[in-house]
Motif scaffolding. Structure first.
Motif, mmCIF file in Angstrom:
data_model
loop_
_atom_site.group_PDB
_atom_site.id
_atom_site.type_symbol
_atom_site.label_atom_id
_atom_site.label_comp_id
_atom_site.label_asym_id
_atom_site.label_seq_id
_atom_site.Cartn_x
_atom_site.Cartn_y
_atom_site.Cartn_z
ATOM 1 N N LYS A 1 -16.428 44.826 -10.282
ATOM 2 C CA LYS A 1 -16.292 43.419 -9.896
ATOM 3 C C LYS A 1 -17.567 42.902 -9.251
ATOM 4 O O LYS A 1 -17.968 41.755 -9.471
ATOM 5 C CB LYS A 1 -15.107 43.250 -8.941
ATOM 6 C CG LYS A 1 -13.748 43.445 -9.588
ATOM 7 C CD LYS A 1 -12.625 43.158 -8.600
ATOM 8 C CE LYS A 1 -11.261 43.317 -9.266
ATOM 9 N NZ LYS A 1 -10.156 43.027 -8.323
ATOM 10 N N SER A 2 -18.205 43.738 -8.458
ATOM 11 C CA SER A 2 -19.442 43.330 -7.794
ATOM 12 C C SER A 2 -20.563 43.107 -8.803
ATOM 13 O O SER A 2 -21.369 42.182 -8.673
ATOM 14 C CB SER A 2 -19.868 44.391 -6.777
ATOM 15 O OG SER A 2 -18.899 44.535 -5.761
ATOM 16 N N LYS B 1 -20.011 39.815 -10.388
ATOM 17 C CA LYS B 1 -20.384 38.742 -9.457
ATOM 18 C C LYS B 1 -21.902 38.563 -9.408
ATOM 19 O O LYS B 1 -22.404 37.429 -9.359
ATOM 20 C CB LYS B 1 -19.850 39.057 -8.068
ATOM 21 C CG LYS B 1 -20.080 37.942 -7.058
ATOM 22 C CD LYS B 1 -19.470 38.299 -5.707
ATOM 23 C CE LYS B 1 -19.724 37.176 -4.694
ATOM 24 N NZ LYS B 1 -19.158 37.507 -3.366
ATOM 25 N N GLU C 1 -23.822 35.043 -10.294
ATOM 26 C CA GLU C 1 -24.710 34.371 -9.335
ATOM 27 C C GLU C 1 -26.144 34.320 -9.866
ATOM 28 O O GLU C 1 -26.859 33.342 -9.639
ATOM 29 C CB GLU C 1 -24.679 35.105 -7.986
ATOM 30 C CG GLU C 1 -23.335 35.064 -7.281
ATOM 31 C CD GLU C 1 -22.864 33.637 -7.025
ATOM 32 O OE1 GLU C 1 -23.708 32.806 -6.626
ATOM 33 O OE2 GLU C 1 -21.670 33.355 -7.240
ATOM 34 N N GLN D 1 -13.342 35.810 -13.164
ATOM 35 C CA GLN D 1 -13.865 35.189 -11.944
ATOM 36 C C GLN D 1 -14.305 33.755 -12.168
ATOM 37 O O GLN D 1 -14.803 33.098 -11.249
ATOM 38 C CB GLN D 1 -15.047 36.003 -11.404
ATOM 39 C CG GLN D 1 -14.666 37.366 -10.848
ATOM 40 C CD GLN D 1 -15.851 38.090 -10.218
ATOM 41 O OE1 GLN D 1 -16.822 37.461 -9.798
ATOM 42 N NE2 GLN D 1 -15.769 39.409 -10.146
ATOM 43 N N GLY E 1 -16.700 32.662 -14.217
ATOM 44 C CA GLY E 1 -18.155 32.614 -14.168
ATOM 45 C C GLY E 1 -18.798 31.695 -15.177
ATOM 46 O O GLY E 1 -20.008 31.702 -15.342
#
Length: 658
Positions: free
Chosen positions: A341-342, A345, A349, A391, A393
């Motif tokens: 998950k990180s 992310k 970003e 998420q 994104g």
């Protein structure tokens, strides 16, 4: 302290004291080269009561040494050298250097490399201890180069220590980088660190600039301190040495320190490093950030890893071009910590900060996904994409998908690749033609025809796509796998697409495949479809059909085919396209004779005579005798007079009435 050290130009004298060096002969212990005992050590040890040689005796031994070297006789040369050393004597300078160089040259010698290097080491060390002025610098270099090739780090380091102990100072640039390479190849630069420190001490204490380690050597020492020993104290000592010697650091120097500070969690020292880099005029931070990422990963501080990546993208983003090795370390650390998950992310970003004009394979997303694939985590890579979507994104860059598709292609996971292509298309992204071509080729190799067709349909929807390569790949693959029904269906689907060059050869391949497998009705339908779409049949078309009909004993179909082609051959223009040749004449004649269609057979004969095509009558005699041997003319005359006339004409032509 660090700032003061780096910016200082004042020389500091090193302590001249050094640990007591072991005796020369302890360097010759067996473990330097192998685990097997060796008997070399005593051979060069001075005897208790050495015998003094007369000038004639010494000249004799030197002559023997010279002659042996000229003849490339290593053992005899070594024997002569030992005879001289047994009397505590050394040959002249030229012979000494020739001998050691000869022993060092193990390439193509046909002798045991380790054994020759032992002798080279022992003789060089002996000369250094007895009379180093006789040994030329290039000879030492040749010994070390051979040790590098042999990966003999122990003897190489022992030889350098012997040089230091006996104050035989060879310029650092002749041997320093070789020792670095030898230590690096043997997996540890820590051993070089001791050599580095001693060389620095000698350069300062003896005021010998040529003994100064250069920037490459200083960085190797820093790498040992930071990456391998992870010692702040040792790293500080190396920096101090660089300042004393006037060696200016570069980006790599700062990078090694950044790794160590990140590994230890010293954030304030990293900030200090960045300020110092500005002072030295280094604008690029790419190497610094890469090392910081490695250090934080090793420390398990994944939040800081994410921060560094995103921080590097600010401004013009030039400092975010991390190498593959950095991404491999990064991904391995995150996956080992189960932080998929990180990673998702980070990519989300990063996409917000990356320029819209960035190359697909230069993006952070590509780097992370590509590293997953390289590490064998292609499923994890797909999971990252799914997590990004979960998420929210937004759109995922095409560069993120490409490594996964390539991995699926390499692993022949073509169904999954096709599903991913569908997802890509639905998101509005467009793949390069090369990716489609590779996936279609993998699908055909994997006999996954459904995926190949699906991918080709998607490819056709891409404007301007070059379809020729993949079209040929599919047709060839289907032909090799004997799937003419799929070839026919595929051809029907694409035949009207102007980007696909369909020609008579493609139809012929399908017809031939159908005939070969005995599916004659399918072959006939394909032939009719070919003609309907105005693709001109050629001799190969007819030959495939005739051979198929003969195999299935469908001779009447051959007659129909002849009647069709007969009309075409009659016109001059058509004759150019469907010119009757020997192979076609032979095929028609044989089939028509076997089928008993003698009138048509004689039409073929007449046509062959007009076109001056040679016909071997013996073959058709045999065909007649095999099939119509019991045929009687009186009975045939009563039933069909015209057929009787054709039979007589054929028998007369073939010479069957004689």
């Amino acid at each position: 302290m660090f700032r003061k050290t780096l910016t200082s130009i004042q020389r500091r004298h090193f302590s001249s004291s050094s640990p007591e060096s072991p005796s020369l002969y302890s360097f010759l212990k067996p473990s330097l080269f192998s685990n097997k005992p060796i008997t070399l050590t005593p051979s060069l040890s001075p005897p208790q009561n050495p015998k003094t040689l007369t000038q004639d005796q010494k000249a004799s031994f030197e002559s023997a040494l010279h002659d042996s070297l000229t003849a490339q006789n290593t053992d005899e040369a070594w024997k002569a050298f030992r005879s001289l050393t047994a009397a505590s004597s050394l040959p002249e300078k030229r012979l000494i250097n020739s001998l050691i160089t000869h022993l060092s040259n193990t390439e193509g010698s046909g002798e045991n490399t380790s054994h020759r290097l032992k002798r080279a080491f022992a003789s060089a060390a002996y000369v250094i201890e007895k009379d180093p002025i006789l040994l030329e610098f290039e000879t030492v270099r040749s010994v070390l180069e051979s040790m590098k090739l042999a990966k003999a780090s122990g003897p190489a380091l022992a030889l350098v220590k012997c040089m230091f102990k006996n104050r035989y100072f060879v310029p650092f640039d002749l041997w320093g980088h070789l020792i670095i390479d030898i230590c690096r190849e043997n997996g540890s630069l820590a051993a070089f660190l001791k050599v580095f420190k001693e060389s620095c001490r000698i350069a300062v204490d003896e005021k010998l600039d040529f003994m100064k380690p250069d920037l490459v050597a200083s960085n190797a020492a820093l790498e040992a301190c930071c990456r391998q020993l992870e010692s702040l104290a040792d790293a500080d000592n190396v920096i101090e040495s660089m300042a004393v010697l006037g060696v200016k650091p570069d980006e790599s120097s700062f990078g090694f320190l950044a790794y160590l500070y990140a590994r230890k969690g010293f954030r304030e020292k990293i900030s200090e490093l960045e300020n110092l880099m500005d002072g030295f005029g280094f604008a690029s931070r790419g190497i610094l950030y890469s090392n910081m990422i490695s250090g934080y990963v090793k420390n398990g501080d994944l939040d800081s890893v994410s921060d560094v990546i995103l921080y590097s993208l600010k401004g013009d983003g030039k400092d975010s071009s991390f190498g593959e090795e950095t991404y491999l370390e990064l991904v391995k650390g995150f996956i080992e910590n189960k932080s998929v998950k990180s990673l998702a992310k980070v990519i989300i970003e990063a996409q917000k900060l990356e320029s819209s004009s960035i190359d697909a394979d230069s993006s952070v997303g590509f780097g992370i996904i590509n590293a997953c694939v390289k590490l064998g985590f292609s499923d994890k890579a797909h999971s990252i994409l799914e997590e990004m979507i979960a998420q929210g994104g937004g759109s995922v860059g095409i560069g993120v998908y490409v490594p996964i598709l390539k991995a699926y292609c390499k692993e022949y996971r073509t169904a999954e690749a096709t599903q991913l292509v569908t997802e890509i298309n639905s998101s509005g992204l467009q793949l390069e033609v090369e990716i489609y071509d590779a996936l279609i080729e993998a699908s055909m190799t994997n006999q996954d025809f459904i995926s190949a067709f699906t991918l080709f349909r998607d490819m056709r929807e891409t404007r301007g796509a070059d379809l020729k390569g993949s079209y040929l790949t599919i047709m060839t693959g289907l032909l090799e796998n004997q799937r003419p029904e799929l070839m026919a269906a595929f051809l029907d689907e694409v035949v009207e697409d102007p980007r696909v060059e369909v020609n008579s050869h493609d139809w012929n391949s399908i017809i031939h495949a159908f005939c070969k497998s005995g599916r004659l009705e399918d072959a006939r339908r394909t032939f009719r479809r070919m003609v309907f779409l105005r693709y001109e049949p050629n001799n190969q078309t007819y030959l495939s059909l005739i051979n198929g009909y003969v195999s299935g004993e469908k001779y009447f179909n051959v007659l129909l085919l002849w009647n069709e082609i007969k009309g075409k051959i009659s016109s001059v223009e058509a004759e150019k396209r469907s010119k009757l040749d020997h192979a076609l004449v032979d095929a028609f004649l044989y089939a028509l004779v076997k089928g008993g269609f003698f009138d048509a057979a004689m039409q073929v004969v007449e046509k062959s005579q007009e076109m001056k095509i040679f016909v071997d009558k013996w073959r058709y005699k045999q065909a007649f005798m095999e099939t119509h041997k019991k045929l009687r003319l009186p009975k045939l005359r009563k039933r069909n007079y015209k057929k009787m006339e054709s039979l007589v004409a054929f028998k007369n032509w073939a010479g069957l009435n004689t």
